[in-house]
Design a protein around this motif. Structure first.
Motif, short mmCIF file in Angstrom:
data_model
loop_
_atom_site.label_atom_id
_atom_site.label_comp_id
_atom_site.label_asym_id
_atom_site.label_seq_id
_atom_site.Cartn_x
_atom_site.Cartn_y
_atom_site.Cartn_z
N GLN A 32 67.39 15.33 16.77
CA GLN A 32 68.28 13.89 16.86
C GLN A 32 68.97 13.19 19.06
OE1 GLN A 32 67.14 11.73 15.42
NE2 GLN A 32 66.18 13.08 14.23
N GLN A 33 69.19 14.25 19.07
CA GLN A 33 69.37 14.72 20.79
C GLN A 33 68.76 14.61 21.45
OE1 GLN A 33 72.48 18.16 21.40
NE2 GLN A 33 73.68 17.09 21.54
N MET A 34 68.24 13.45 22.69
CA MET A 34 66.83 13.38 23.53
C MET A 34 66.98 14.64 24.16
SD MET A 34 65.09 11.79 24.44
CE MET A 34 65.34 9.82 23.70
N GLU A 35 68.07 15.04 24.61
CA GLU A 35 66.92 16.41 25.73
C GLU A 35 66.60 17.25 25.29
OE1 GLU A 35 69.39 18.81 29.37
OE2 GLU A 35 70.43 18.07 27.38
N VAL A 36 66.96 17.73 24.04
CA VAL A 36 66.06 18.53 22.95
C VAL A 36 65.40 18.86 21.92
CG1 VAL A 36 67.38 20.56 20.99
CG2 VAL A 36 68.91 19.57 22.70
N ARG A 37 65.41 16.90 21.80
CA ARG A 37 63.82 16.86 21.58
C ARG A 37 63.06 16.54 22.42
NH1 ARG A 37 62.63 13.78 17.07
NH2 ARG A 37 61.09 12.02 16.70
N SER A 38 63.16 15.85 23.49
CA SER A 38 62.42 16.74 24.36
C SER A 38 61.64 17.95 24.49
CB SER A 38 62.46 15.58 26.01
OG SER A 38 63.08 14.29 25.60
N GLN A 39 62.61 18.45 25.08
CA GLN A 39 62.36 20.10 24.62
C GLN A 39 61.29 19.95 23.57
OE1 GLN A 39 62.53 22.03 27.18
NE2 GLN A 39 62.99 20.68 28.33
N TRP A 40 61.54 20.18 22.52
CA TRP A 40 60.83 20.33 20.88
C TRP A 40 59.49 19.65 21.21
CZ3 TRP A 40 58.33 18.43 16.82
CH2 TRP A 40 58.23 19.13 16.14
N LEU A 41 58.98 18.31 21.52
CA LEU A 41 58.23 17.53 21.99
C LEU A 41 56.85 18.01 23.47
CD1 LEU A 41 59.28 14.16 21.18
CD2 LEU A 41 58.16 15.88 19.65
N GLY A 42 58.13 18.56 24.38
CA GLY A 42 57.32 19.39 24.99
C GLY A 42 56.24 20.68 24.50
N GLY A 43 57.07 21.37 23.44
CA GLY A 43 56.90 22.43 23.09
C GLY A 43 55.63 22.52 22.22
N TRP A 44 55.86 21.43 21.72
CA TRP A 44 54.86 20.78 19.88
C TRP A 44 53.73 20.79 21.07
CZ3 TRP A 44 52.03 16.03 19.24
CH2 TRP A 44 50.94 16.37 18.05
N ARG A 45 53.30 19.88 22.18
CA ARG A 45 52.13 18.76 23.22
C ARG A 45 51.40 20.39 23.65
NH1 ARG A 45 55.81 14.72 24.20
NH2 ARG A 45 56.29 15.34 25.67
N ASP A 46 51.81 21.28 24.35
CA ASP A 46 51.53 22.87 24.58
C ASP A 46 51.23 23.32 23.72
OD1 ASP A 46 52.49 22.15 27.75
OD2 ASP A 46 54.43 23.19 26.88
N ALA A 47 51.04 23.42 23.10
CA ALA A 47 50.10 24.62 21.25
C ALA A 47 49.67 23.44 20.69
CB ALA A 47 51.88 24.52 20.97
#
Length: 57
Positions: A32-47
């Motif tokens: 839910q935290q924006m900074e951590v969520r952004s990292q998760w979504l970035g990894g998801w997009r890279d994959a």
């Protein structure tokens, strides 16, 4: 303190990458935290990009 924060962000990115490779939806992000969520979504997009480019089947 910085090491813990960096590790958490790296872990989120790695988990997002694995989720993207496994075909999970971006809506399944557990953070839910924006900074951590952004990292998760970035990894998801890279994959997803790697998968679409033929790097993984």
């Amino acid at each position: 303190m910085k090491r813990q924060k960096r590790d958490r962000l790296e872990r989120a990115q790695s988990q997002g990458y694995k989720a993207g490779l496994n075909g999970r939806s971006m809506d399944e992000c557990p953070y839910q935290q924006m900074e951590v969520r952004s990292q998760w979504l970035g990894g998801w997009r890279d994959a997803r990009e790697d998968k679409h480019s033929g790097l993984y089947k």
